[in-house]
Design an enzyme around this catalytic site. Structure first.
Site, PDB file in Angstrom:
ATOM      1  N   VAL A 296      -2.931  19.163  23.135  1.00 33.84           N
ATOM      2  CA  VAL A 296      -2.976  18.863  21.702  1.00 33.84           C
ATOM      3  C   VAL A 296      -4.264  18.055  21.559  1.00 33.84           C
ATOM      4  O   VAL A 296      -4.309  16.877  21.881  1.00 33.84           O
ATOM      5  CB  VAL A 296      -1.736  18.086  21.221  1.00 33.84           C
ATOM      6  CG1 VAL A 296      -1.887  17.686  19.759  1.00 33.84           C
ATOM      7  CG2 VAL A 296      -0.481  18.920  21.417  1.00 33.84           C
ATOM      8  N   ALA A 297      -5.305  18.724  21.122  1.00 33.76           N
ATOM      9  CA  ALA A 297      -6.693  18.296  21.312  1.00 33.76           C
ATOM     10  C   ALA A 297      -7.123  17.134  20.432  1.00 33.76           C
ATOM     11  O   ALA A 297      -7.924  17.282  19.510  1.00 33.76           O
ATOM     12  CB  ALA A 297      -7.610  19.499  21.110  1.00 33.76           C
ATOM     13  N   CYS A 298      -6.629  15.942  20.746  1.00 32.94           N
ATOM     14  CA  CYS A 298      -6.968  14.754  19.957  1.00 32.94           C
ATOM     15  C   CYS A 298      -8.437  14.375  20.096  1.00 32.94           C
ATOM     16  O   CYS A 298      -8.943  13.603  19.282  1.00 32.94           O
ATOM     17  CB  CYS A 298      -6.041  13.597  20.289  1.00 32.94           C
ATOM     18  SG  CYS A 298      -5.919  13.214  22.030  1.00 32.94           S
ATOM     19  N   HIS A 299      -9.153  14.932  21.078  1.00 31.74           N
ATOM     20  CA  HIS A 299     -10.588  14.674  21.170  1.00 31.74           C
ATOM     21  C   HIS A 299     -11.335  15.269  19.976  1.00 31.74           C
ATOM     22  O   HIS A 299     -12.461  14.882  19.688  1.00 31.74           O
ATOM     23  CB  HIS A 299     -11.168  15.208  22.490  1.00 31.74           C
ATOM     24  CG  HIS A 299     -11.012  16.678  22.680  1.00 31.74           C
ATOM     25  ND1 HIS A 299      -9.855  17.223  23.218  1.00 31.74           N
ATOM     26  CD2 HIS A 299     -11.826  17.723  22.391  1.00 31.74           C
ATOM     27  CE1 HIS A 299     -10.000  18.539  23.272  1.00 31.74           C
ATOM     28  NE2 HIS A 299     -11.178  18.862  22.771  1.00 31.74           N
TER      29      HIS A 299
END
Length: 159
Positions: free
Chosen positions: A122-125
């Site tokens: 879950v690409a919080c970057h």
């Protein structure tokens, strides 16, 4: 619960799960990493699909993940994580945009982003500050910059 450690260009990643479901993906020195005693027994063969997909992602051959995941947390956090999951590969969204989408304040969204247990998956970057500024990241700003650069489309050719 069990966990596996997977090598990556951003350091060893700890994949935690319950059965075949991944419930956590953590960097070394992850800001919000739970106590290791909650990870269960180490079994580096435990999550072969997650390990393969992460390797493909880092090799530039995968833009989305389809391993089963479950992110436990309060309702607001889960709403923020659901919005993060909508950010496409190679794109970014700001904390303010997410706040408008979930009905919260940017600093509340920032706290929820920091608690995301499924980094990369879950690409919080992909969540950045106003004007695209790279702000805090549970895995460190250097890792955030690396992941965003990895997802950057190649420059158009001159020919």
């Amino acid at each position: 619960m069990r966990h596996a450690v997977v090598d990556s260009p951003v350091g060893p990643l700890t994949v935690v799960g319950d059965g075949a479901v991944v419930t956590g993906l953590y960097f070394p020195n992850h800001w919000t990493r739970p106590d290791r005693t909650t990870f269960g027994e180490r079994d580096d063969a435990a999550f072969p699909d997650a390990a393969r997909q992460l390797a493909e992602y880092f090799a530039g051959r995968r833009t989305a993940f389809d391993v089963p995941v479950r992110a436990d947390g309060p309702g607001f956090d889960r709403a923020v994580w659901a919005e993060i999951a909508k950010i496409p590969y190679g794109a970014t969204a700001t904390y303010g945009e997410l706040a408008r989408a979930v009905g919260g304040l940017p600093h509340e969204v920032g706290a929820a982003v920091g608690r995301n247990p499924l980094s990369i998956l879950v690409a919080c970057h992909r969540v950045v500050g106003k004007g695209g500024k790279l702000t805090g990241y549970a895995g460190g700003v250097q890792r955030k910059a690396f992941l965003l650069e990895l997802e950057r489309p190649p420059a158009a050719g001159l020919w």
